[in-house]
Structures are given as C-alpha cells and as structure tokens.
Scaffold this motif. Structure first.
Motif, mmCIF file in Angstrom:
data_model
loop_
_atom_site.group_PDB
_atom_site.id
_atom_site.type_symbol
_atom_site.label_atom_id
_atom_site.label_comp_id
_atom_site.label_asym_id
_atom_site.label_seq_id
_atom_site.Cartn_x
_atom_site.Cartn_y
_atom_site.Cartn_z
ATOM 1 N N ASN A 161 62.225 89.290 120.099
ATOM 2 C CA ASN A 161 60.941 89.226 119.394
ATOM 3 C C ASN A 161 60.126 88.011 119.834
ATOM 4 O OD1 ASN A 161 59.422 88.041 116.757
ATOM 5 N ND2 ASN A 161 59.305 90.284 116.824
ATOM 6 N N SER A 162 60.782 86.880 120.024
ATOM 7 C CA SER A 162 60.086 85.667 120.465
ATOM 8 C C SER A 162 59.517 85.852 121.866
ATOM 9 C CB SER A 162 61.041 84.469 120.435
ATOM 10 O OG SER A 162 61.529 84.244 119.126
ATOM 11 N N LEU A 163 60.287 86.484 122.739
ATOM 12 C CA LEU A 163 59.802 86.749 124.094
ATOM 13 C C LEU A 163 58.623 87.724 124.064
ATOM 14 C CD1 LEU A 163 63.180 87.068 126.056
ATOM 15 C CD2 LEU A 163 61.563 85.156 126.081
ATOM 16 N N ALA A 164 58.708 88.702 123.164
ATOM 17 C CA ALA A 164 57.602 89.661 123.040
ATOM 18 C C ALA A 164 56.333 88.955 122.587
ATOM 19 C CB ALA A 164 57.979 90.761 122.048
ATOM 20 N N LEU A 165 56.460 88.002 121.681
ATOM 21 C CA LEU A 165 55.286 87.238 121.252
ATOM 22 C C LEU A 165 54.726 86.430 122.404
ATOM 23 C CD1 LEU A 165 53.411 86.305 118.958
ATOM 24 C CD2 LEU A 165 55.014 84.426 118.551
ATOM 25 N N GLY A 166 55.617 85.827 123.203
ATOM 26 C CA GLY A 166 55.149 85.083 124.373
ATOM 27 C C GLY A 166 54.406 85.984 125.351
ATOM 28 N N TRP A 167 54.886 87.216 125.517
ATOM 29 C CA TRP A 167 54.208 88.152 126.414
ATOM 30 C C TRP A 167 52.822 88.514 125.896
ATOM 31 C CZ3 TRP A 167 52.855 93.369 125.512
ATOM 32 C CH2 TRP A 167 52.355 94.042 126.635
ATOM 33 N N LEU A 168 52.676 88.606 124.584
ATOM 34 C CA LEU A 168 51.374 88.930 124.017
ATOM 35 C C LEU A 168 50.327 87.868 124.333
ATOM 36 C CD1 LEU A 168 52.310 90.324 120.474
ATOM 37 C CD2 LEU A 168 51.613 91.617 122.509
ATOM 38 N N LEU A 169 50.783 86.655 124.667
ATOM 39 C CA LEU A 169 49.853 85.570 125.001
ATOM 40 C C LEU A 169 49.429 85.593 126.462
ATOM 41 C CD1 LEU A 169 51.598 82.688 123.016
ATOM 42 C CD2 LEU A 169 49.615 84.051 122.331
ATOM 43 N N THR A 170 50.058 86.442 127.276
ATOM 44 C CA THR A 170 49.668 86.572 128.678
ATOM 45 C C THR A 170 48.460 87.498 128.793
ATOM 46 O OG1 THR A 170 51.141 88.459 129.073
ATOM 47 C CG2 THR A 170 52.072 86.250 129.353
ATOM 48 N N SER A 171 47.904 87.588 129.979
ATOM 49 C CA SER A 171 46.726 88.439 130.191
ATOM 50 C C SER A 171 47.047 89.906 129.956
ATOM 51 C CB SER A 171 46.191 88.247 131.618
ATOM 52 O OG SER A 171 47.216 88.528 132.575
ATOM 53 N N SER A 172 48.214 90.343 130.427
ATOM 54 C CA SER A 172 48.593 91.744 130.217
ATOM 55 C C SER A 172 48.862 92.017 128.739
ATOM 56 C CB SER A 172 49.829 92.088 131.049
ATOM 57 O OG SER A 172 50.908 91.220 130.726
ATOM 58 N N GLY A 173 49.448 91.029 128.065
ATOM 59 C CA GLY A 173 49.692 91.188 126.636
ATOM 60 C C GLY A 173 48.392 91.229 125.852
ATOM 61 N N ALA A 174 47.438 90.366 126.245
ATOM 62 C CA ALA A 174 46.141 90.358 125.573
ATOM 63 C C ALA A 174 45.427 91.695 125.773
ATOM 64 C CB ALA A 174 45.291 89.215 126.108
ATOM 65 N N ALA A 175 45.568 92.265 126.979
ATOM 66 C CA ALA A 175 44.954 93.566 127.247
ATOM 67 C C ALA A 175 45.608 94.649 126.388
ATOM 68 C CB ALA A 175 45.100 93.914 128.724
ATOM 69 N N PHE A 176 46.901 94.560 126.227
ATOM 70 C CA PHE A 176 47.610 95.530 125.394
ATOM 71 C C PHE A 176 47.133 95.449 123.942
ATOM 72 C CE2 PHE A 176 51.095 96.298 122.403
ATOM 73 C CZ PHE A 176 51.424 97.615 122.718
ATOM 74 N N ILE A 177 46.982 94.222 123.444
ATOM 75 C CA ILE A 177 46.503 94.052 122.068
ATOM 76 C C ILE A 177 45.093 94.600 121.914
ATOM 77 C CG2 ILE A 177 45.862 92.363 120.309
ATOM 78 C CD1 ILE A 177 48.118 90.606 121.257
ATOM 79 N N GLY A 178 44.243 94.307 122.917
ATOM 80 C CA GLY A 178 42.867 94.794 122.855
ATOM 81 C C GLY A 178 42.802 96.310 122.807
ATOM 82 N N ASN A 179 43.602 96.970 123.638
ATOM 83 C CA ASN A 179 43.624 98.422 123.637
ATOM 84 C C ASN A 179 44.164 98.970 122.310
ATOM 85 O OD1 ASN A 179 42.648 98.505 126.273
ATOM 86 N ND2 ASN A 179 44.720 98.489 127.153
ATOM 87 N N ALA A 180 45.185 98.289 121.765
ATOM 88 C CA ALA A 180 45.768 98.744 120.505
ATOM 89 C C ALA A 180 44.745 98.627 119.368
ATOM 90 C CB ALA A 180 47.021 97.942 120.185
ATOM 91 N N LEU A 181 43.982 97.523 119.350
ATOM 92 C CA LEU A 181 42.996 97.333 118.308
ATOM 93 C C LEU A 181 41.865 98.353 118.412
ATOM 94 C CD1 LEU A 181 42.756 93.430 118.173
ATOM 95 C CD2 LEU A 181 43.883 94.959 116.542
ATOM 96 N N GLN A 182 41.468 98.681 119.641
ATOM 97 C CA GLN A 182 40.423 99.677 119.833
ATOM 98 C C GLN A 182 40.889 101.064 119.355
ATOM 99 O OE1 GLN A 182 39.207 99.642 123.919
ATOM 100 N NE2 GLN A 182 38.097 97.704 123.741
ATOM 101 N N THR A 183 42.184 101.340 119.582
ATOM 102 C CA THR A 183 42.723 102.618 119.136
ATOM 103 C C THR A 183 42.738 102.717 117.616
ATOM 104 O OG1 THR A 183 44.149 102.741 121.107
ATOM 105 C CG2 THR A 183 44.750 104.122 119.214
ATOM 106 N N LEU A 184 43.081 101.585 116.963
ATOM 107 C CA LEU A 184 43.106 101.559 115.504
ATOM 108 C C LEU A 184 41.723 101.745 114.912
ATOM 109 C CD1 LEU A 184 45.678 98.696 114.828
ATOM 110 C CD2 LEU A 184 46.044 101.152 114.568
ATOM 111 N N ARG A 185 40.720 101.262 115.582
ATOM 112 C CA ARG A 185 39.352 101.387 115.110
ATOM 113 C C ARG A 185 38.822 102.798 115.315
ATOM 114 N NH1 ARG A 185 37.094 95.783 117.876
ATOM 115 N NH2 ARG A 185 38.268 94.355 116.517
#
Length: 219
Positions: free
Chosen positions: A195-219
C-alpha cells in the motif's frame, strides 16, 4: 485450567469473586484464596483490559513457586486466549516503531493533500477504510471471545491493502487481536508495504495521470 467463577461457593477450581460478603474461612480452599488474592491485583487482557469484578468468570492454571507455595498462572477472563510471555513482550517492543511509522505515514498523506499534490479523495479513502477496518477488527475480537462466526483473515488483509492498515494496526494494539500471530503479521506488514509503494506510485507522473483519469470517470 481451573476456573474462578465469581458469586457462589463452588469447587476448589470453580469459584466466584465475593468482595461484599466474605465467606467463612473454612469455605475457601487454599487455591481459591490464592487466585482471589492474585486476580484482584491484575488488569487482565481482552476488550476491557480491567481488573476482575464480582460475577466475572476467570480461568487460571494452578502452579507452585520456588518455595513450594501455591500460586496461579495464566490468569485471564474466560474466552480470552493468552499470549506466550516472550511473544507478548516482543510485541510491546515493536509497537513504538509501528506507531512511529503510522504517524509519519498519516502526516505525509495529510501534508501532501494540503499541498495539492495528492487529491483529497485519497485521504478520505484512507480515513474511511481505517475506520471501517478498526470496527471489523473489534467485531472479530468479540466473535472470537463469544464463539461466533469469525471474519476471514484474507478479508482483514484486503481491508489493510486498500488503505485500512492504520486502523487495523490501531485495533491490533488496542484489542490485542491478531498482534502475536507471526504468519498473520507477516502478511499484514506485506500489505502495508504494498500500500505504501502504491501511494508512492500515485505521486509519479503515471500515477497522477491514473488519478486524473479515475476522477474524470467518477464525474
């Protein structure tokens, strides 16, 4: 193990604690008196971590000290599973490290959220998952003490993996539940690392892109 069942005079191995109206000396056997004296000085484990009260059912194992005097060992509330002494002390020494890491992790998540580098949704997920996991541990501890259906360990690990591990750790320490089983602890800390490594990945550019896409899907 013998049992001290605390409201009427039963056998030497089964007796209830009576504080308000002491019984005649002849009605108390030596082992019962020893246990009654010892249990009043102890804070026993379990959900309550408290001293025994009148009416509590207590289990113990009779033994003798080096001088040959009768004593009681492994005193606990009926239904509690005692931890081996060496394991219990080892858990207590590890606890500050676990607490320090959990505090550091939560602080980092909070700071990153305030800095805008981590979506508030992630913090909400950690908070809600931790609260829910804490309650699940409490339910499972109660089920273990009352012989009810238990929560599968894989469910506890899944909850920890998705972000509920801070709440799981708090519950393990508060309830002394699943905190001394080596196999469970190994799997639990593996979920913490993943879980800690997954959080670290979310802070990378690819992780940020994943979060952005996920948020757009939720909207």
């Amino acid at each position: 193990p013998a049992r001290v069942d605390c409201s009427k005079n039963l056998s030497p191995s089964s007796e209830r604690l009576e504080t308000a109206q002491p019984r005649p000396q002849a009605a108390q056997t030596d082992d019962a008196k020893t246990v009654l004296a010892q249990t009043r000085r102890l804070n026993l484990g379990g959900l309550n971590h408290r001293r025994p009260q009148d009416g509590d059912l207590i289990t113990y194992e009779p033994a003798t000290d080096p001088a040959g005097r009768l004593r009681a060992v492994n005193i606990r509330f009926a239904g509690d599973v005692p931890a081996p002494p060496n394991v219990r002390h080892r858990t207590a020494r590890q606890s500050p490290i676990a607490i320090a890491y959990t505090t550091f992790f939560c602080a980092v998540v909070g700071v990153l959220t305030l800095m805008g580098k981590l979506p508030a949704l992630v913090s909400y997920i950690y908070a809600l998952a931790s609260l829910f996991t804490f309650l699940v541990y409490a339910f499972d501890k109660s089920a273990a003490q009352n012989n009810r259906q238990r929560t599968p360990e894989k469910t506890l690990h899944l909850l920890a993996l998705i972000g509920g591990w801070p709440g799981a750790l708090a519950a393990q320490r508060m309830f002394r539940h699943k905190s001394i089983k080596a196999e469970f602890q190994s799997a639990f800390w593996l979920t913490v690392i993943v879980n800690s490594l997954a959080l670290g990945w979310l802070l990378t550019s690819s992780g940020a892109a994943f979060i952005g896409n996920a948020l757009q899907t939720l909207r």
